[in-house]
Design an enzyme around this catalytic site. Structure first.
Site, PDB file in Angstrom:
ATOM      1  N   HIS A  34       0.848  -1.198   0.000  1.00 14.29           N
ATOM      2  CA  HIS A  34       0.000   0.000   0.000  1.00 14.29           C
ATOM      3  C   HIS A  34       0.883   1.249   0.000  1.00 14.29           C
ATOM      4  O   HIS A  34       1.783   1.389   0.829  1.00 14.29           O
ATOM      5  CB  HIS A  34      -0.886  -0.043   1.248  1.00 14.29           C
ATOM      6  CG  HIS A  34      -1.913   1.035   1.336  1.00 14.29           C
ATOM      7  ND1 HIS A  34      -3.110   0.992   0.645  1.00 14.29           N
ATOM      8  CD2 HIS A  34      -1.941   2.189   2.050  1.00 14.29           C
ATOM      9  CE1 HIS A  34      -3.823   2.066   0.936  1.00 14.29           C
ATOM     10  NE2 HIS A  34      -3.136   2.814   1.782  1.00 14.29           N
ATOM     11  N   MET A  38       0.475  11.714  -0.535  1.00 18.08           N
ATOM     12  CA  MET A  38      -0.136  12.887   0.115  1.00 18.08           C
ATOM     13  C   MET A  38       0.493  14.155  -0.439  1.00 18.08           C
ATOM     14  O   MET A  38       1.714  14.212  -0.618  1.00 18.08           O
ATOM     15  CB  MET A  38       0.118  12.842   1.619  1.00 18.08           C
ATOM     16  CG  MET A  38      -0.367  11.577   2.266  1.00 18.08           C
ATOM     17  SD  MET A  38      -0.006  11.606   4.032  1.00 18.08           S
ATOM     18  CE  MET A  38      -0.566   9.967   4.488  1.00 18.08           C
ATOM     19  N   MET A  69      -4.114  10.615  -1.825  1.00 19.30           N
ATOM     20  CA  MET A  69      -4.693  11.668  -0.987  1.00 19.30           C
ATOM     21  C   MET A  69      -4.216  12.984  -1.570  1.00 19.30           C
ATOM     22  O   MET A  69      -3.408  13.719  -0.978  1.00 19.30           O
ATOM     23  CB  MET A  69      -4.229  11.472   0.466  1.00 19.30           C
ATOM     24  CG  MET A  69      -4.932  10.294   1.128  1.00 19.30           C
ATOM     25  SD  MET A  69      -4.079   9.707   2.605  1.00 19.30           S
ATOM     26  CE  MET A  69      -2.927   8.570   1.858  1.00 19.30           C
ATOM     27  N   MET A 138     -11.916   4.254   5.310  1.00 17.32           N
ATOM     28  CA  MET A 138     -10.885   4.856   6.174  1.00 17.32           C
ATOM     29  C   MET A 138     -11.354   4.754   7.620  1.00 17.32           C
ATOM     30  O   MET A 138     -12.452   5.194   7.953  1.00 17.32           O
ATOM     31  CB  MET A 138     -10.656   6.319   5.815  1.00 17.32           C
ATOM     32  CG  MET A 138      -9.944   6.588   4.492  1.00 17.32           C
ATOM     33  SD  MET A 138      -8.318   5.828   4.326  1.00 17.32           S
ATOM     34  CE  MET A 138      -7.413   6.541   5.706  1.00 17.32           C
TER      35      MET A 138
HETATM   36  C1  DX5 Z   1      -3.368   7.285   6.507  1.00 20.25           C
HETATM   37  C2  DX5 Z   1      -2.895   6.295   5.461  1.00 20.25           C
HETATM   38  C3  DX5 Z   1      -2.634   4.944   5.982  1.00 20.25           C
HETATM   39  C4  DX5 Z   1      -1.552   4.867   7.015  1.00 20.25           C
HETATM   40  C5  DX5 Z   1      -2.015   3.861   8.006  1.00 20.25           C
HETATM   41  O1  DX5 Z   1      -3.713   8.452   5.870  1.00 20.25           O
HETATM   42  O2  DX5 Z   1      -3.874   6.168   4.444  1.00 20.25           O
HETATM   43  O3  DX5 Z   1      -2.418   4.005   4.942  1.00 20.25           O
HETATM   44  O4  DX5 Z   1      -0.303   4.478   6.521  1.00 20.25           O
HETATM   45  O5  DX5 Z   1      -1.119   3.855   9.052  1.00 20.25           O
HETATM   46  P1  DX5 Z   1      -1.380   3.033  10.376  1.00 20.25           P
HETATM   47  O6  DX5 Z   1      -1.536   1.592  10.003  1.00 20.25           O
HETATM   48  O7  DX5 Z   1      -0.157   3.308  11.161  1.00 20.25           O
HETATM   49  O8  DX5 Z   1      -2.629   3.574  11.007  1.00 20.25           O
HETATM   50 ZN    ZN Z   2      -3.674   4.541   2.907  1.00 18.43          ZN
END
Ligand code: DX5
Ligand code: ZN
Length: 221
Positions: A34, A38, A69, A138
């Site tokens: 994944h 951002m 994002m 999310m």
């Molecule tokens: C958050 C991201 C996630 C993030 C999750 O905006 O989309 O993919 O990496 O991180 P953990 O597993 O640490 O919550």
């Molecule tokens: Zn993510």
């Protein structure tokens, strides 16, 4: 039910050793990688962009699952596809014509995914479900790793699962944010099929492979 997939988020990996971290995840049994992109605009933080996808493409045979994002989305789709993304997930909040964007992703030979912020009503997804191969719920506010799982998103996971069950085709219900050995079980019971985890995998003192095993065990209940 088919096996739950584990998708380590490289956002929590050691960026100075990104290639070996991804190899470690693959050797440890990860299913997808994944990749959280951002832009400092759609979310406050800036992570990285398409060069990271391009750099990782030869490093792993696993699908590169890109979570955008960013806003706008459309001008960047071709670049991420060419870099080697296998799936591209976009936010309902980030693009004016969702159907067009999802179709463009598919036309590029990439699996389209759709997601939303926790505060966006779930009905924003409904008209577009059949255009997406991946629906991502999310379970934290997007933008940072290491936040706490929001249990109030469990009913949403269940709602999405019910709707996806009624559709044909190969589809995945993915969850992202605060997933660890404690929270994964409930997400899977609610219907999650792909567990994204960053800090729980790359931040585990026991190592990446053991952390992936731990999540698999938690997913199996
Ligand atoms: C958050 C991201 C996630 C993030 C999750 O905006 O989309 O993919 O990496 O991180 P953990 O597993 O640490 O919550
Ligand atoms: Zn993510």
């Amino acid at each position: 039910m088919s096996q739950v997939l584990i998708a380590p988020s490289i956002l929590s990996a050691d960026f100075a050793s990104l290639g070996s971290q991804v190899r470690e995840a693959e050797a440890g049994g990860a299913d997808w990688i994944h990749v959280d992109v951002m832009d400092g605009h759609f979310v406050p933080q800036i992570s990285f962009g398409e060069p990271i996808v391009r750099a990782l493409r030869p490093v792993t045979t696993l699908p590169l699952d890109v979570h955008l994002m960013i806003e706008p989305v459309d001008p960047h789709l071709e670049t991420f596809a060419a870099a080697g993304a296998d799936s591209i997930t976009i936010h309902v909040e980030a693009t004016p014509d969702l159907a067009h964007t999802l179709r463009t992703i598919r036309d590029l030979g990439v699996r389209p995914g759709l997601t939303l912020r926790p505060g966006t009503p779930a009905w924003a997804l409904w008209p577009y479900l059949d255009l997406a191969d991946i629906v991502l719920v999310m379970t934290v506010e997007p933008g940072r790793g290491g936040q706490a799982f929001m249990p109030e998103m469990l009913p949403r996971i269940q709602q999405v699962a019910e709707r996806l069950d009624a559709l044909d085709g190969e589809r995945w219900l993915q969850v992202d944010g605060g997933l660890n050995a404690t929270t994964t079980g409930a997400a899977v019971v609610a219907g999650a099929q792909v567990i994204v985890a960053g800090s729980a995998i790359f931040g585990d003192a026991g190592g990446v492979a053991a952390a992936i095993d731990g999540l698999r065990g938690a997913a199996a209940g």
